[in-house]
Scaffold this motif. Structure first.
Motif, mmCIF file in Angstrom:
data_model
loop_
_atom_site.group_PDB
_atom_site.id
_atom_site.type_symbol
_atom_site.label_atom_id
_atom_site.label_comp_id
_atom_site.label_asym_id
_atom_site.label_seq_id
_atom_site.Cartn_x
_atom_site.Cartn_y
_atom_site.Cartn_z
ATOM 1 N N TYR A 62 92.919 -21.564 65.509
ATOM 2 C CA TYR A 62 91.552 -21.976 65.179
ATOM 3 C C TYR A 62 90.806 -22.532 66.383
ATOM 4 O O TYR A 62 89.596 -22.370 66.480
ATOM 5 C CB TYR A 62 91.520 -22.936 63.989
ATOM 6 C CG TYR A 62 92.455 -24.123 64.089
ATOM 7 C CD1 TYR A 62 93.751 -24.061 63.595
ATOM 8 C CD2 TYR A 62 92.045 -25.293 64.688
ATOM 9 C CE1 TYR A 62 94.606 -25.143 63.686
ATOM 10 C CE2 TYR A 62 92.893 -26.388 64.790
ATOM 11 C CZ TYR A 62 94.177 -26.305 64.284
ATOM 12 O OH TYR A 62 95.024 -27.373 64.393
ATOM 13 N N ASN A 75 97.055 -22.992 58.406
ATOM 14 C CA ASN A 75 96.736 -21.632 58.869
ATOM 15 C C ASN A 75 97.906 -20.671 58.940
ATOM 16 O O ASN A 75 97.726 -19.503 59.321
ATOM 17 C CB ASN A 75 96.018 -21.692 60.226
ATOM 18 C CG ASN A 75 96.927 -22.228 61.327
ATOM 19 O OD1 ASN A 75 97.764 -21.521 61.861
ATOM 20 N ND2 ASN A 75 96.782 -23.506 61.660
ATOM 21 N N SER A 101 95.599 -13.797 63.102
ATOM 22 C CA SER A 101 94.410 -14.330 63.774
ATOM 23 C C SER A 101 94.567 -14.257 65.296
ATOM 24 O O SER A 101 93.622 -13.918 66.012
ATOM 25 C CB SER A 101 94.155 -15.778 63.356
ATOM 26 O OG SER A 101 93.872 -15.839 61.976
ATOM 27 N N ARG A 106 90.669 -19.743 56.711
ATOM 28 C CA ARG A 106 90.146 -18.372 56.606
ATOM 29 C C ARG A 106 90.393 -17.780 55.207
ATOM 30 O O ARG A 106 90.308 -16.562 55.024
ATOM 31 C CB ARG A 106 90.726 -17.439 57.679
ATOM 32 C CG ARG A 106 90.543 -17.950 59.117
ATOM 33 C CD ARG A 106 90.967 -16.932 60.157
ATOM 34 N NE ARG A 106 90.045 -15.813 60.220
ATOM 35 C CZ ARG A 106 90.335 -14.628 60.733
ATOM 36 N NH1 ARG A 106 91.543 -14.408 61.243
ATOM 37 N NH2 ARG A 106 89.459 -13.653 60.745
ATOM 38 N N GLU A 143 88.576 -14.777 53.454
ATOM 39 C CA GLU A 143 87.978 -13.907 54.499
ATOM 40 C C GLU A 143 88.754 -12.600 54.618
ATOM 41 O O GLU A 143 89.949 -12.552 54.340
ATOM 42 C CB GLU A 143 88.090 -14.597 55.864
ATOM 43 C CG GLU A 143 86.888 -15.364 56.295
ATOM 44 C CD GLU A 143 87.087 -15.927 57.716
ATOM 45 O OE1 GLU A 143 87.456 -15.189 58.638
ATOM 46 O OE2 GLU A 143 86.880 -17.141 57.860
#
Ligand code: DOR
Ligand code: ZN
Length: 347
Positions: free
Chosen positions: A199, A268, A275, A335, A338
């Motif tokens: 992030y 996350n 990511s 996220r 998403e």
């Protein structure tokens, strides 16, 4: 354009999995794609002694999905009163891989952290002698320091003198968040390594605060400017061996994240490796992902890389909004909801 990449199985060099129901709910996301993880000791009460580390390691292993080969690497929480002999015993017995330093009151569950840096000098000297890694939450906790400057001031006040006083001590500045942090690590490698979260590579403080307050982007160290994010992206994708993967995935119950005084930390792990792959693809640096995710960390810790591989492909999937923890308890996923553009397709 590369649409598919196979890399040595990655490790997560900075992870919070908590305990109890949260441990059971969150650990499988890491165990799925990562070979090992450095497990943070900021439980309540913290992991202080060798016996605490052993017991926590056993609970982590018990929470693994059946057949998992994931290996937790445990850490010891440093206080003003930590005994160098305890640290050395834990290291020699293979219980503790590293020691974690939180300045007192710098972040979640850091109330027992270090208040006086003079008091930890004996422990640092011992770690230097036995070759044990020193992991830092590198933020100055002095209330006079602006929250956006905490990392830079920590480096100037605390870290720079420590690197001079203990030149043989291997250190990791965790969750780099600023240009100053990126530069300091590069200038002090290989003594110094630095982990970078997904992030901090993706978000700016404008994302966090510019379109309404988004409490699920709140973490310590706080998300900074675009210039800092860009310096982090450049560092991670450079392939330089001083930078490596550390998600700082830190689940909290939704109620604690959305409280009037909200908890710092982004959960996350359900989207982490995907990511990172997205960031590296955006920077045209997929060829550097393996170094960052799977090779640089083991090199710093003097461990062999994992023997297995994982394959990522450019494929769209939707991240879960949240996970159920226990009963009605839920944790929001970073996220969540998403569309994620990379997916792990083979192990
Ligand atoms: O945002 C954070 N959350 N930063 C930390 O240093 C600790 C972590 C946590 O434990 O929730
Ligand atoms: Zn952390």
């Amino acid at each position: 354009m590369t649409d598919r990449i196979t890399i040595t199985k990655p490790d997560d060099w900075h992870l919070h999995v908590r305990d109890g129901a949260m441990l059971k709910a969150s650990l499988p996301f890491t165990a799925k794609h990562f070979g090992r993880a450095i497990v943070m000791p900021n439980l309540l009460p913290p992991v202080l002694k060798v016996k605490d580390g052993e017991a926590y390691r056993d609970r982590v292993i018990a929470a693994l999905p059946e057949g998992s080969t994931f290996k937790p690497l445990m850490t010891c929480y440093l206080t003003d009163d930590t005994d160098p002999d305890e640290i050395e015993t834990g290291f020699r017995e293979g219980v503790f891989t590293a020691v974690k330093m939180y300045p007192a009151n710098a972040t979640t569950n850091s109330a027992h952290g270090v208040t006086d840096f003079q008091k930890i000098r004996r422990v640092l000297a011992r770690m230097e002698k036995i070759g044990m890694s020193f992991l830092m939450h590198g933020e100055e906790a002095d209330p006079a320091i602006d929250v956006f400057d905490r990392e830079a001031v920590f480096i100037e006040r605390r870290l720079e003198p420590m690197t001079r006083d203990f030149p043989g001590l291997r250190m990791v500045l965790e969750h780099l968040s600023s240009r100053e942090g990126v530069q300091f690590v590069r200038d002090h490698a290989p003594q110094m390594g630095g982990t970078i979260t997904p992030y901090h590579l993706m978000l700016t403080r404008t994302d966090w605060l510019g379109y309404g307050n988004r409490p699920y982007m709140y973490c310590m160290p706080v998300i900074k400017r675009r210039e800092d994010r860009d310096a982090l992206r450049k560092a991670a994708t450079s392939g330089a061996s001083c930078y490596f993967l550390g998600t700082d995935s830190a689940p909290h119950p939704v109620t604690r994240k959305l409280n009037v005084v909200g908890a710092a930390g982004l959960f996350n792990s359900p989207v982490a490796i995907e990511s990172y792959a997205q960031v590296f693809a955006e920077e045209n640096a997929l060829d550097k992902l393996e170094a960052f995710a799977s090779l640089n960390g083991p090199k710093h810790y003097r461990l062999p890389p994992n023997a297995e591989t994982i394959t990522l492909e450019r494929q769209t999937w939707t991240a879960p909004e949240d996970i159920r923890v226990d009963g009605e308890e839920r944790a929001l996923v970073h996220r969540g909801g998403e569309k994620i553009s990379w997916k792990v397709t083979a192990h």
